[in-house]
Design an enzyme around this catalytic site. Structure first.
Site, PDB file in Angstrom:
ATOM      1  N   CYS A  68       0.793  -1.248   0.000  1.00 57.72           N
ATOM      2  CA  CYS A  68       0.000   0.000   0.000  1.00 57.72           C
ATOM      3  C   CYS A  68       0.812   1.279   0.000  1.00 57.72           C
ATOM      4  CB  CYS A  68      -0.896   0.069   1.230  1.00 57.72           C
ATOM      5  SG  CYS A  68      -2.044  -1.271   1.404  1.00 57.72           S
ATOM      6  N   HIS A 124      -2.464   6.760   4.132  1.00 59.25           N
ATOM      7  CA  HIS A 124      -1.366   5.817   4.377  1.00 59.25           C
ATOM      8  C   HIS A 124      -0.007   6.309   3.891  1.00 59.25           C
ATOM      9  CE1 HIS A 124      -0.570   1.249   5.156  1.00 59.25           C
ATOM     10  NE2 HIS A 124      -0.215   2.038   6.154  1.00 59.25           N
TER      11      HIS A 124
END
Ligand SMILES: *[C@@H]1O[C@H](CO)[C@@H](O)[C@H](O)[C@H]1NC(C)=O
Ligand SMILES: *[C@@H]1O[C@H](CO)[C@@H](O)[C@H](O)[C@H]1NC(C)=O
Ligand SMILES: *[C@@H]1O[C@H](CO)[C@@H](O)[C@H](O)[C@H]1NC(C)=O
Ligand SMILES: *[C@@H]1O[C@H](CO)[C@@H](O)[C@H](O)[C@H]1NC(C)=O
Length: 482
Positions: A68, A124
């Site tokens: 990610c 993130h």
């Protein structure tokens, strides 16, 4: 005659000079596997994605990072993560780790070119200080969560390892947002995106970055989507597929809003996953080998397509040109009529390939170069060299069915030679390691890898910072501890 010609030329001049810049909608799915979309796998019910992909261009060699945070770093900065210190793992909740502040993000760059820029979804990319969060990195507005995953309904993030570190992870701009409590995130994000589209001032081009929570774990979905897959007996796969269909419906609602507002007539829509599917959590990458968090094609060759009603010279085909997640940044800049002036950027504009159907501008890239261990993979033309262990899930995981639970796909403890060589064009599913047959090609590739390695920067620390604990911030994961 002369007058008419003059009028005509003047008209042409104004049309060209003032041609409106296209809107850009960049949709990211989380942990969506190669084989988890209807246009590849008849098991999947994704009518909206299928329609857009088939009317657009399906990207068949579009590479992402294995995880990610590293992929998001590419989308946002145009740099490989081994150049930004984000090459090892993700950004842990309580780690003072972030996309370096000196990088000019794509929303910052597009705003200089006259765009409005909004973000909805998963960040993130670090939040230990406000200066690393979306509204201070170029976005006019932000609704979403900072960490890597959380409960889809309560939006609470609980750190796995550290007992007690649990908090709400949801912000509207910089304010903790509680109004979505109980609402599934695919709905929250689709509704917010529709609101942004509906309220958009059409005199400005729009950049909308939409990284969905879907379809990352935890396996959660409203019953109506799970019930679309009554034929699937494996419960995790059934829920996972339902999550994909909820995402598909969200994309459908967003495209309807774009049509309704009249933005579709001058818009590029991009859809991509952030990494390959976690086969150990019910995703599927067949026929590709490996999974999320591996250097195999199953971890790094991303599902993706582009769609536009008006901008694409060629549509309805499979584009096999090589591109990488770092290329979106300079591609968007060119689409926006700007110029990439950063000589160090890893990305190259793929405008000609994507918009005109021309050749790719890239014949090599870095899959990743780790810092924590001697492992890496690089590509040059057809060839892929892998150094060290590619990761923990090294097989061709079948579609999950009853009796096969995630444990079957747990770390398979295979051992590999120090270097492996694959011809990805001839062998896209990585069945034949050629390293023993072609030692001179291995040497040539090792030299290229060494050359790439010269510019690597050390990985940022992922060490936990106790002051990150949301109990110090009213139960909300918040910046302020670095
Ligand atoms: C978010 O912040 C931007 C910039 O300050 C502002 O224009 C926008 O109205 C804010 N949105 C909300 C929902 O508060
Ligand atoms: C969400 O709603 C539930 C039920 O009303 C409540 O118990 C919980 O405290 C709420 N969560 C947050 C973070 O506000
Ligand atoms: C899509 O829109 C319909 C109609 O407004 C709504 O019922 C549905 O919940 C929306 N889906 C998502 C995923 O937001
Ligand atoms: C598209 O990618 C798949 C998976 O790597 C591969 O098997 C297939 O041959 C590719 N298609 C083309 C036309 O290159």
């Amino acid at each position: 005659m002369n007058l008419l010609t003059t009028v005509f030329l003047v008209l042409i001049f104004f049309t060209c000079a003032y041609a409106e810049k296209p809107h850009i909608v960049f949709i990211v799915a989380d942990d969506l596997g190669w084989n988890d979309v209807g246009f590849r796998n008849p098991q999947m019910i994704t009518p909206n994605l299928d329609r857009l992909a088939k009317a657009g261009v399906i990207l068949n060699s579009s590479y992402v990072q294995p995880l990610c945070s590293p992929s998001r770093n590419c989308f946002m900065s145009g740099y490989f993560p081994y150049h930004t210190g984000l090459q090892d793992g993700v950004i842990d909740d309580d780690a003072a780790k972030y996309m370096p502040a000196n990088l000019i993000t794509i929303p910052q760059k597009l705003k200089q070119l006259g765009y409005a820029a909004h973000m909805v979804g998963k960040w993130h990319l670090g939040f230990c200080n406000w200066k690393y969060t979306p509204t201070e990195r170029g976005f006019d507005s932000y609704l979403g969560f900072y960490t890597g995953s959380e409960d889809y309904f309560t939006h609470l993030r609980k750190m796995k390892e550290v007992k007690g570190e649990v908090g709400l992870d949801f912000h509207l701009n910089k304010t903790a947002y509680r109004d979505a409590n109980g609402t599934y995130s695919a709905n929250v994000f689709a509704n917010r995106a529709v609101e942004i589209i509906t309220n958009h001032d059409k005199s400005k081009p729009l950049y909308l970055y939409l990284p969905f929570q879907s379809v990352h774990t935890p396996h959660q979905v409203p019953a109506k989507y799970e019930n679309m897959y009554k034929n699937i007996e494996n419960i995790k796969r059934r829920i996972y597929c339902g999550m994909v269909s909820a995402l598909d419906e969200a994309v459908g609602n967003i495209t309807k809003a774009l049509e309704g507002k009249g933005l579709m007539d001058n818009l590029l829509l991009v859809f991509t996953t952030d990494n390959g599917g976690p086969t150990f959590l019910a995703a599927n990458n067949l026929p590709l080998r490996g999974a999320k968090n591996t250097l195999w094609e199953g971890g790094t060759k991303g599902t993706g397509f582009i769609y536009s009603k008006t901008l694409l010279k060629k549509t309805g085909y499979l584009n096999t040109g090589m591109m990488h997640a770092v290329d979106w940044y300079p591609t968007f800049v060119e689409l926006a009529g700007g110029e990439n002036t950063d000589p160090n950027m890893d990305g190259v504009s793929q405008y000609d390939m994507l918009i005109n159907g021309g050749p790719t501008k890239r014949n090599e890239f870095v899959y990743n170069i780790y810092d924590e261990r001697e492992a890496a993979a690089v590509r040059y033309g057809d060839l892929k060299l892998m150094q060290g262990s590619p990761g923990d899930h090294n097989g061709w995981a079948p579609l999950p069915h009853v009796g096969i639970d995630e444990d079957v796909y747990e770390a398979d403890n295979q051992t590999f030679p120090p270097f492996m060589l694959y011809n990805i064009t001839a062998d896209p599913t990585e069945h034949f390691d050629l390293s023993a047959t072609y030692p001179e090609l291995v040497d040539m590739m090792k030299k290229r890898l060494e050359n790439w390695k010269k510019s690597r920067v050390p990985a940022q620390s992922n060490a936990g910072v106790p002051a990150a604990n949301p109990e110090y911030y009213g139960g909300v994961w918040s910046p302020g501890w670095c």
